[in-house]
Scaffold this motif. Structure first.
Motif, PDB file in Angstrom:
ATOM      1  N   GLY A  85     -21.165   8.407  50.201  1.00  0.00           N
ATOM      2  CA  GLY A  85     -20.563   8.298  48.878  1.00  0.00           C
ATOM      3  C   GLY A  85     -19.511   7.228  48.727  1.00  0.00           C
ATOM      4  N   GLU A  86     -19.206   6.486  49.808  1.00  0.00           N
ATOM      5  CA  GLU A  86     -18.256   5.396  49.703  1.00  0.00           C
ATOM      6  C   GLU A  86     -18.962   4.170  49.133  1.00  0.00           C
ATOM      7  N   VAL A  87     -18.272   3.025  49.154  1.00  0.00           N
ATOM      8  CA  VAL A  87     -18.856   1.810  48.586  1.00  0.00           C
ATOM      9  C   VAL A  87     -20.168   1.475  49.272  1.00  0.00           C
ATOM     10  N   GLY A  88     -20.189   1.488  50.603  1.00  0.00           N
ATOM     11  CA  GLY A  88     -21.448   1.381  51.324  1.00  0.00           C
ATOM     12  C   GLY A  88     -22.044   0.003  51.447  1.00  0.00           C
ATOM     13  N   PHE A  89     -21.235  -1.025  51.708  1.00  0.00           N
ATOM     14  CA  PHE A  89     -21.804  -2.353  51.941  1.00  0.00           C
ATOM     15  C   PHE A  89     -22.614  -2.392  53.235  1.00  0.00           C
ATOM     16  N   LEU A  90     -22.219  -1.594  54.213  1.00  0.00           N
ATOM     17  CA  LEU A  90     -22.886  -1.616  55.514  1.00  0.00           C
ATOM     18  C   LEU A  90     -23.824  -0.438  55.716  1.00  0.00           C
ATOM     19  N   ASN A  91     -23.729   0.544  54.848  1.00  0.00           N
ATOM     20  CA  ASN A  91     -24.497   1.774  55.008  1.00  0.00           C
ATOM     21  C   ASN A  91     -25.509   1.900  53.873  1.00  0.00           C
ATOM     22  N   ALA A  92     -26.776   1.695  54.184  1.00  0.00           N
ATOM     23  CA  ALA A  92     -27.793   1.637  53.130  1.00  0.00           C
ATOM     24  C   ALA A  92     -28.538   2.945  52.928  1.00  0.00           C
ATOM     25  N   VAL A  93     -28.365   3.916  53.823  1.00  0.00           N
ATOM     26  CA  VAL A  93     -29.176   5.131  53.793  1.00  0.00           C
ATOM     27  C   VAL A  93     -28.387   6.278  53.163  1.00  0.00           C
ATOM     28  N   SER A  94     -29.014   7.010  52.245  1.00  0.00           N
ATOM     29  CA  SER A  94     -28.371   8.168  51.636  1.00  0.00           C
ATOM     30  C   SER A  94     -28.469   9.362  52.579  1.00  0.00           C
ATOM     31  N   GLY A 187      -8.977 -13.328  47.815  1.00  0.00           N
ATOM     32  CA  GLY A 187     -10.101 -14.131  48.282  1.00  0.00           C
ATOM     33  C   GLY A 187     -11.362 -13.826  47.500  1.00  0.00           C
ATOM     34  N   PRO A 188     -12.398 -14.646  47.653  1.00  0.00           N
ATOM     35  CA  PRO A 188     -13.629 -14.469  46.873  1.00  0.00           C
ATOM     36  C   PRO A 188     -14.582 -13.463  47.492  1.00  0.00           C
ATOM     37  N   LEU A 189     -15.422 -12.864  46.660  1.00  0.00           N
ATOM     38  CA  LEU A 189     -16.560 -12.113  47.158  1.00  0.00           C
ATOM     39  C   LEU A 189     -17.615 -13.103  47.641  1.00  0.00           C
ATOM     40  N   PHE A 266     -25.177  -5.772  45.099  1.00  0.00           N
ATOM     41  CA  PHE A 266     -24.641  -5.693  43.741  1.00  0.00           C
ATOM     42  C   PHE A 266     -24.428  -4.232  43.299  1.00  0.00           C
ATOM     43  N   GLU A 267     -25.260  -3.336  43.787  1.00  0.00           N
ATOM     44  CA  GLU A 267     -25.035  -1.917  43.507  1.00  0.00           C
ATOM     45  C   GLU A 267     -23.733  -1.450  44.162  1.00  0.00           C
ATOM     46  N   ALA A 268     -23.495  -1.919  45.402  1.00  0.00           N
ATOM     47  CA  ALA A 268     -22.260  -1.560  46.094  1.00  0.00           C
ATOM     48  C   ALA A 268     -21.039  -2.118  45.377  1.00  0.00           C
ATOM     49  N   LEU A 269     -21.166  -3.307  44.815  1.00  0.00           N
ATOM     50  CA  LEU A 269     -20.049  -3.904  44.062  1.00  0.00           C
ATOM     51  C   LEU A 269     -19.627  -3.018  42.913  1.00  0.00           C
ATOM     52  N   GLY A 270     -20.589  -2.343  42.309  1.00  0.00           N
ATOM     53  CA  GLY A 270     -20.302  -1.484  41.166  1.00  0.00           C
ATOM     54  C   GLY A 270     -19.438  -0.289  41.514  1.00  0.00           C
ATOM     55  N   LYS A 271     -19.308   0.010  42.829  1.00  0.00           N
ATOM     56  CA  LYS A 271     -18.501   1.143  43.266  1.00  0.00           C
ATOM     57  C   LYS A 271     -17.066   0.745  43.604  1.00  0.00           C
ATOM     58  N   LEU A 272     -16.782  -0.572  43.564  1.00  0.00           N
ATOM     59  CA  LEU A 272     -15.418  -1.006  43.859  1.00  0.00           C
ATOM     60  C   LEU A 272     -14.474  -0.571  42.735  1.00  0.00           C
ATOM     61  N   ASP A 273     -13.235  -0.187  43.106  1.00  0.00           N
ATOM     62  CA  ASP A 273     -12.245   0.189  42.088  1.00  0.00           C
ATOM     63  C   ASP A 273     -11.807  -1.056  41.326  1.00  0.00           C
TER      64      ASP A 273
END
Length: 273
Positions: A85-94, A187-189, A266-273
């Motif tokens: 349930g975190e942002v999950g840039f490195l974790n792709a599996v539910s 810094g940039p994404l 891009f889906e993970a980006l949507g979870k950033l605060d």
């Protein structure tokens, strides 16, 4: 085949999923071990995270911090990341798909069809020392941050001067780490498909913009005007060095190897605060 499982510390949901995963793996004749902290939660025997390199596959259950922790001990063993349930840039599996994905990786390993992707890490070196590789970033800063802190910094890329002056510190970040500490410092994404490193000054008095350099570049940070400097890798490993000193940061020859599906950046980006 041996599978090592690392669950997020203090997260009972992660620990229980690790227990279910061990049971499923036992059903296909796979030896599954857990890290010491998870073992304590489950009341079973475990292994130090540093021993994960003896496994054939490592499963990280939690957030990106847990993944980085597991990667430090995996030593090149493929890692499958399960996101709780975190942002999950490195974790792709539910969590719902975790056991099926692990069993699929076991089958692929056994029949020789396992697909593994490499993600670069960076390493900081001095004249007579070297830190463990970092997947996200290396930070160099003065003895303390904030008012009255910082240090004089000179930043060079492959020997050429980029910038210099007084700052709290400097970040050198991989694309995987661009959304972490680097982002909080302005810094940039960076898309994970970009082969580069990001150099970002921290609270510089007269700083330059963040700079993206080639992945194989050497970033040298010379620290002056301070009694000491602190080098931090991925927020976990830390080394204090005397000043003046030069720290070289460059690509490690030991990348992290990722197994399983790819996360949607891009889906993970949507979870950033």
């Amino acid at each position: 085949m041996n599978v090592g499982i690392v669950a997020q510390k203090g997260n009972s949901r992660a620990a229980y999923l690790a227990a279910d995963m061990r049971e499923a793996l036992a059903g296909v004749d796979v030896d599954a071990v857990v890290d010491a902290a998870t073992a304590e939660e489950l009341g079973i025997d475990g292994i130090p995270v540093e021993s994960l390199g003896e496994c054939d596959l490592v499963v990280s259950i939690g957030g990106d911090g847990t993944f980085l922790y597991a990667a430090r001990g995996a030593d090149g063993v493929p890692i499958l990341g399960v996101n709780l349930g975190e942002v999950g840039f490195l974790n792709a599996v539910s969590p719902a798909d975790a056991i099926d994905e692990v069993l699929a990786e076991v089958a692929a390993h056994r029949d020789g069809t396992q697909s593994v992707r490499e993600v670069p890490r960076i390493v900081a070196r001095g004249e007579d020392w070297e830190m463990d590789p970092s997947m996200n970033e290396v930070v160099v800063h003065g003895p303390r941050r904030g008012h009255g802190g910082g240090a004089g910094l000179e930043i060079r890329v492959d020997g050429s001067l980029y910038t210099g002056g007084h700052a709290d510190g400097v970040l050198v970040t991989t694309p995987a780490g661009s959304s972490a500490y680097n982002l909080s410092e302005g810094g940039p994404l960076v898309h994970p498909g970009v082969e580069g490193l990001v150099v970002t000054e921290m609270a510089a008095r007269e700083g330059m913009p963040s700079l993206v350099v080639p992945l194989d570049a050497t970033v040298s940070v010379t620290v002056t005007d301070a009694e000491s400097a602190v080098v931090v890798g991925d927020g976990r490993t830390r080394r204090t060095v005397s000043s003046p000193t030069e720290i070289r940061i460059e690509q490690s020859d030991s990348p992290v190897r990722l197994a399983g599906p790819t996360s949607d950046f891009f889906e993970a980006l949507g979870k950033l605060d």
